[in-house]
Design a protein around this motif. Structure first.
Motif, PDB file in Angstrom:
ATOM      1  N   GLY A  32       0.831  -1.201   0.000  1.00  0.00           N
ATOM      2  CA  GLY A  32       0.000   0.000   0.000  1.00  0.00           C
ATOM      3  C   GLY A  32       0.859   1.241   0.000  1.00  0.00           C
ATOM      4  O   GLY A  32       2.080   1.169  -0.177  1.00  0.00           O
ATOM      5  N   PRO A  33       0.262   2.397   0.202  1.00  0.00           N
ATOM      6  CA  PRO A  33       1.029   3.651   0.179  1.00  0.00           C
ATOM      7  C   PRO A  33       1.980   3.755   1.363  1.00  0.00           C
ATOM      8  O   PRO A  33       1.773   3.121   2.405  1.00  0.00           O
ATOM      9  N   ARG A  34       3.033   4.557   1.191  1.00  0.00           N
ATOM     10  CA  ARG A  34       3.981   4.830   2.266  1.00  0.00           C
ATOM     11  C   ARG A  34       4.356   6.301   2.214  1.00  0.00           C
ATOM     12  O   ARG A  34       4.281   6.938   1.162  1.00  0.00           O
ATOM     13  N   GLY A  35       4.788   6.817   3.330  1.00  0.00           N
ATOM     14  CA  GLY A  35       5.279   8.187   3.380  1.00  0.00           C
ATOM     15  C   GLY A  35       6.774   8.232   3.166  1.00  0.00           C
ATOM     16  O   GLY A  35       7.507   7.373   3.665  1.00  0.00           O
ATOM     17  N   PHE A  36       7.229   9.217   2.400  1.00  0.00           N
ATOM     18  CA  PHE A  36       8.648   9.398   2.138  1.00  0.00           C
ATOM     19  C   PHE A  36       9.038  10.835   2.448  1.00  0.00           C
ATOM     20  O   PHE A  36       8.239  11.765   2.263  1.00  0.00           O
ATOM     21  N   ALA A  37      10.275  11.029   2.878  1.00  0.00           N
ATOM     22  CA  ALA A  37      10.760  12.379   3.158  1.00  0.00           C
ATOM     23  C   ALA A  37      10.859  13.206   1.891  1.00  0.00           C
ATOM     24  O   ALA A  37      10.681  14.424   1.905  1.00  0.00           O
ATOM     25  N   SER A  38      11.155  12.537   0.775  1.00  0.00           N
ATOM     26  CA  SER A  38      11.297  13.241  -0.506  1.00  0.00           C
ATOM     27  C   SER A  38       9.954  13.271  -1.228  1.00  0.00           C
ATOM     28  O   SER A  38       8.908  12.967  -0.666  1.00  0.00           O
ATOM     29  N   GLY A  39       9.985  13.583  -2.511  1.00  0.00           N
ATOM     30  CA  GLY A  39       8.770  13.581  -3.320  1.00  0.00           C
ATOM     31  C   GLY A  39       8.448  12.227  -3.895  1.00  0.00           C
ATOM     32  O   GLY A  39       7.640  12.129  -4.828  1.00  0.00           O
ATOM     33  N   ALA A  40       9.055  11.151  -3.378  1.00  0.00           N
ATOM     34  CA  ALA A  40       8.794   9.811  -3.888  1.00  0.00           C
ATOM     35  C   ALA A  40       7.355   9.397  -3.592  1.00  0.00           C
ATOM     36  O   ALA A  40       6.718   9.894  -2.660  1.00  0.00           O
ATOM     37  N   ASP A  41       6.867   8.418  -4.388  1.00  0.00           N
ATOM     38  CA  ASP A  41       5.475   8.014  -4.234  1.00  0.00           C
ATOM     39  C   ASP A  41       5.276   6.600  -4.760  1.00  0.00           C
ATOM     40  O   ASP A  41       5.864   6.215  -5.767  1.00  0.00           O
ATOM     41  N   ILE A  95      16.419  19.053  -5.694  1.00  0.00           N
ATOM     42  CA  ILE A  95      15.351  19.911  -5.211  1.00  0.00           C
ATOM     43  C   ILE A  95      14.020  19.559  -5.875  1.00  0.00           C
ATOM     44  O   ILE A  95      12.950  19.883  -5.379  1.00  0.00           O
ATOM     45  N   ASP A  96      14.086  18.849  -7.024  1.00  0.00           N
ATOM     46  CA  ASP A  96      12.849  18.376  -7.663  1.00  0.00           C
ATOM     47  C   ASP A  96      13.136  17.121  -8.471  1.00  0.00           C
ATOM     48  O   ASP A  96      14.229  16.545  -8.385  1.00  0.00           O
ATOM     49  N   GLY A  97      12.129  16.666  -9.249  1.00  0.00           N
ATOM     50  CA  GLY A  97      12.247  15.442 -10.028  1.00  0.00           C
ATOM     51  C   GLY A  97      12.338  15.712 -11.506  1.00  0.00           C
ATOM     52  O   GLY A  97      13.273  16.367 -11.967  1.00  0.00           O
ATOM     53  N   THR A  98      11.341  15.247 -12.287  1.00  0.00           N
ATOM     54  CA  THR A  98      11.391  15.415 -13.736  1.00  0.00           C
ATOM     55  C   THR A  98      10.049  15.924 -14.269  1.00  0.00           C
ATOM     56  O   THR A  98       8.994  15.704 -13.671  1.00  0.00           O
ATOM     57  N   ILE A  99      10.128  16.563 -15.430  1.00  0.00           N
ATOM     58  CA  ILE A  99       8.918  17.036 -16.105  1.00  0.00           C
ATOM     59  C   ILE A  99       8.059  15.851 -16.521  1.00  0.00           C
ATOM     60  O   ILE A  99       6.846  15.817 -16.298  1.00  0.00           O
ATOM     61  N   ASP A 100       8.667  14.841 -17.162  1.00  0.00           N
ATOM     62  CA  ASP A 100       7.915  13.720 -17.734  1.00  0.00           C
ATOM     63  C   ASP A 100       7.122  12.959 -16.681  1.00  0.00           C
ATOM     64  O   ASP A 100       6.025  12.465 -16.955  1.00  0.00           O
ATOM     65  N   ALA A 101       7.667  12.835 -15.474  1.00  0.00           N
ATOM     66  CA  ALA A 101       6.974  12.109 -14.411  1.00  0.00           C
ATOM     67  C   ALA A 101       6.045  13.008 -13.599  1.00  0.00           C
ATOM     68  O   ALA A 101       5.355  12.529 -12.693  1.00  0.00           O
ATOM     69  N   GLY A 102       6.034  14.303 -13.883  1.00  0.00           N
ATOM     70  CA  GLY A 102       5.193  15.225 -13.124  1.00  0.00           C
ATOM     71  C   GLY A 102       5.702  15.496 -11.727  1.00  0.00           C
ATOM     72  O   GLY A 102       4.937  15.878 -10.839  1.00  0.00           O
ATOM     73  N   PRO A 107       8.526  20.858  -4.287  1.00  0.00           N
ATOM     74  CA  PRO A 107       9.910  20.398  -4.220  1.00  0.00           C
ATOM     75  C   PRO A 107      10.009  18.986  -3.653  1.00  0.00           C
ATOM     76  O   PRO A 107       9.064  18.472  -3.053  1.00  0.00           O
ATOM     77  N   HIS A 108      11.173  18.380  -3.833  1.00  0.00           N
ATOM     78  CA  HIS A 108      11.435  17.082  -3.214  1.00  0.00           C
ATOM     79  C   HIS A 108      11.670  17.218  -1.716  1.00  0.00           C
ATOM     80  O   HIS A 108      11.344  16.313  -0.956  1.00  0.00           O
ATOM     81  N   TRP A 109      12.303  18.304  -1.323  1.00  0.00           N
ATOM     82  CA  TRP A 109      12.555  18.493   0.104  1.00  0.00           C
ATOM     83  C   TRP A 109      11.248  18.835   0.797  1.00  0.00           C
ATOM     84  O   TRP A 109      10.498  19.718   0.331  1.00  0.00           O
ATOM     85  N   PRO A 110      10.923  18.156   1.907  1.00  0.00           N
ATOM     86  CA  PRO A 110       9.682  18.499   2.614  1.00  0.00           C
ATOM     87  C   PRO A 110       9.657  19.946   3.072  1.00  0.00           C
ATOM     88  O   PRO A 110       8.600  20.545   3.208  1.00  0.00           O
ATOM     89  N   SER A 111      10.851  20.513   3.296  1.00  0.00           N
ATOM     90  CA  SER A 111      10.965  21.924   3.654  1.00  0.00           C
ATOM     91  C   SER A 111      12.027  22.553   2.761  1.00  0.00           C
ATOM     92  O   SER A 111      13.212  22.229   2.881  1.00  0.00           O
ATOM     93  N   PRO A 112      11.654  23.442   1.837  1.00  0.00           N
ATOM     94  CA  PRO A 112      12.664  24.130   1.024  1.00  0.00           C
ATOM     95  C   PRO A 112      13.683  24.877   1.865  1.00  0.00           C
ATOM     96  O   PRO A 112      14.847  25.000   1.484  1.00  0.00           O
ATOM     97  N   GLU A 113      13.239  25.374   3.027  1.00  0.00           N
ATOM     98  CA  GLU A 113      14.161  26.082   3.910  1.00  0.00           C
ATOM     99  C   GLU A 113      15.232  25.129   4.453  1.00  0.00           C
ATOM    100  O   GLU A 113      16.391  25.522   4.643  1.00  0.00           O
ATOM    101  N   ALA A 114      14.850  23.874   4.687  1.00  0.00           N
ATOM    102  CA  ALA A 114      15.827  22.892   5.168  1.00  0.00           C
ATOM    103  C   ALA A 114      16.867  22.609   4.080  1.00  0.00           C
ATOM    104  O   ALA A 114      18.051  22.419   4.380  1.00  0.00           O
TER     105      ALA A 114
END
Length: 541
Positions: free
Chosen positions: A165-174, A291-298, A314-321
């Motif tokens: 099932g779904p999981r939480g990730f620190a990055s923008g992974a899904d 800081i991010d992923g790809t255009i093709d994958a959205g 962004p991929h970082w949960p906090s851009p400030e971090a």
């Protein structure tokens, strides 16, 4: 200095950086102990010739500083390029047929792997896990997208990885799931993909190292004397050390380990500690961010959502971090490189570096990787901040089209797609522009990188150029693979030029890289490559 040369190269056109251009004022070169010790005309080389000196006749070829791919993943790419090459698959019918044919030759429980898949097929797939399960006869299937930022996997593969099932990730992974929470078989970004990669079978280590060395030798034959390695994942550093313990490496490697999104202070310290790791021809010299992923994958970070509602953060949960992590390395004089594809991602990286006090920013060389779409107002900021842009012109040609009908352009829309890969606009500001391939995303062949930079099309293909107004001059393209790749790792006093005392990293072209036709430049074989004074490729007579 050694009394006699190890090697004298004669009958060549030696091209040397000269201001913003190149000059030719010598036809012979002597090297000893891995260093260039003299250059000039044939008569001037006699004093360097001893009983053990090897003479190489370049037969009128053109000798330049060694070509360096400014962005690649040689170890990780080696380990990912396993199984079917799916680059030519255009629809789910073709994919099902390719998988069924490959599965027929495998045992019932064997993994079926592939790479190079177009992520736009997701729109046709429904639940990819079910499609792949049926096509492969129940075997576990793992197929990487061409950008390596996602994968399609079968039900059996999900089960082996324990993904339910779904999981939480620190990055923008899904892990994409349906309304009932059942995984569809699509994994986006590294943290999710690695869940399945962790259970894949691996080559026995001796065979794996031998295969890596063979890959590096092919890279040398493609004109390269070095690479900037944008990861140190898994046992990469141990592999470089093991290969060098066996024999001299064919290439020189500068390595920037990943700082994963949401990294803790302890993880930052761990990457900092890696900066001391080095061998003769490899060394860790920076930190790589996403800081991010790809255009093709959205999964990129755009000022406004893409046409499908994606690429919004962004991929970082906090851009400030992220900004604080960059400051951590900047304050310690460590180079940083940040993967930033979307326009908002690039701006955030530039804003982050602009926030550093100038002495801290100047203490290391900071770079932004990819820069796929960029508005006018950010073009001049690289030069004003002395931040180095690092771009891959072959991506513009391979993954976009002049008529904007490709998936990348369609997801961005015409306005942002027209701002794609603005190499000429950025170079015109005077900032050193680094060029590379991002292999295995695109071929590592230096000829293709150069051809795409100066013509915005692939050599040997009669296609309309993609963004013709962004072509670079020959001088700028050659600098992007030589003196600029040396500058960005702060080694411009020993690499990136043909001068006495510099390391003997040299590339010998069979055609004039400054004047040959694009198709000839893109296909003519390299006559010679040397890394650290060692011949790593010589064209057979």
């Amino acid at each position: 200095m050694t009394s006699f040369a190890d090697i004298i190269i004669r009958n060549s056109h030696i091209l040397r950086p000269d201001g913003l251009g190149w000059r030719e004022d010598a036809d012979c070169l002597a090297l000893a102990g891995g260093k260039i010790c003299a250059l000039g005309r044939a008569a001037e080389m006699a004093a360097w010739r001893g009983p053990g000196t090897e003479t190489i006749d370049l037969a009128g070829g053109y000798l330049t500083p060694g070509l360096v791919d400014g962005h690649a993943h040689p170890i990780q790419g080696h380990d990912l390029q396993i199984g079917l090459d799916l680059a030519e698959v255009r629809d789910m019918g073709q994919l099902r047929a390719a998988l069924a044919q490959a599965a027929s030759a495998l045992p019932p429980d064997a993994w079926l792997q592939g790479h190079g898949l177009d992520p736009s097929l997701l729109a046709q797939a429904g639940h990819p896990a079910d499609e792949l399960e049926a096509a492969a006869g129940g075997r576990p299937v793992f197929l990487l997208f061409f950008d390596y930022h996602g994968a399609m996997v079968s039900r059996a593969a999900l089960a082996r990885a324990g993904i339910t099932g779904p999981r939480g990730f620190a990055s923008g992974a899904d892990i994409l799931c349906d309304a009932a929470g059942r995984p569809t078989g699509t994994l986006l970004e590294t943290e999710a993909v690695e869940l399945v990669r962790a259970v894949l079978p691996r080559l026995e280590q001796a065979a794996r190292l031998a295969s890596m060395r063979a890959l590096f030798e092919r890279m040398a034959a493609a004109g390269l004397t070095g690479m900037h390695v944008m990861d140190a994942n898994g046992d990469s550093l141990d592999c470089f050390a093991a290969l060098e313990a066996q024999a001299k490496l064919p290439l020189r490697f500068h390595i920037l380990p990943w700082v994963n999104p949401g990294a803790t202070r302890a993880e930052l310290e761990a990457v900092l500690a890696l900066q001391s790791r080095a061998g003769r021809l490899w060394r860790v010299c920076g930190a790589k961010f996403f800081i991010d992923g790809t255009i093709d994958a959205g999964t990129a970070w755009l000022h406004e959502p893409d046409t499908q509602g994606g690429s919004t953060g962004p991929h970082w949960p906090s851009p400030e971090a992220y900004s604080e992590a960059v400051r951590f390395f900047g304050e310690r004089g460590v180079h940083t490189a940040t993967h930033a594809i979307g326009d908002k991602a690039v701006r955030h990286v530039l804003d982050t570096l602009a926030s550093l006090p100038p002495p801290i920013r100047a203490a290391a060389r900071h770079r932004v990787e990819h820069i796929e779409t960029l508005p006018d107002e950010d073009i001049g900021r690289f030069a004003s901040l002395q931040v180095l842009p690092s771009m891959q012109p072959s991506h513009a040609v391979r993954y976009a089209s002049a008529d904007l009908s490709d998936p990348w352009s369609q997801r961005l829309g015409p306005v942002r797609a027209a701002r794609g890969w603005r190499t000429a606009d950025i170079a015109a500001t005077g900032v050193p522009l680094v060029l590379g391939s991002d292999w295995p995303i695109a071929p590592y062949d230096a000829r293709e990188i150069l051809a795409c930079a100066v013509a915005r099309r692939l050599p040997g293909r009669a296609l309309a150029p993609v963004g013709a107004e962004q072509t670079l001059s020959r001088a700028a393209a050659l600098a992007g693979l030589t003196r600029h790749t040396a500058y960005v790792v702060q080694e411009e006093t020993r690499l990136g030029a043909v001068l006495p005392g510099y390391d003997a990293d040299l590339t010998g072209f069979s055609v004039d890289p400054l004047n040959a036709g694009v198709d000839e430049l893109g296909t003519a074989p390299f006559r010679l490559t040397l890394s650290d004074g060692q011949v790593t490729h010589r064209l057979a007579e």
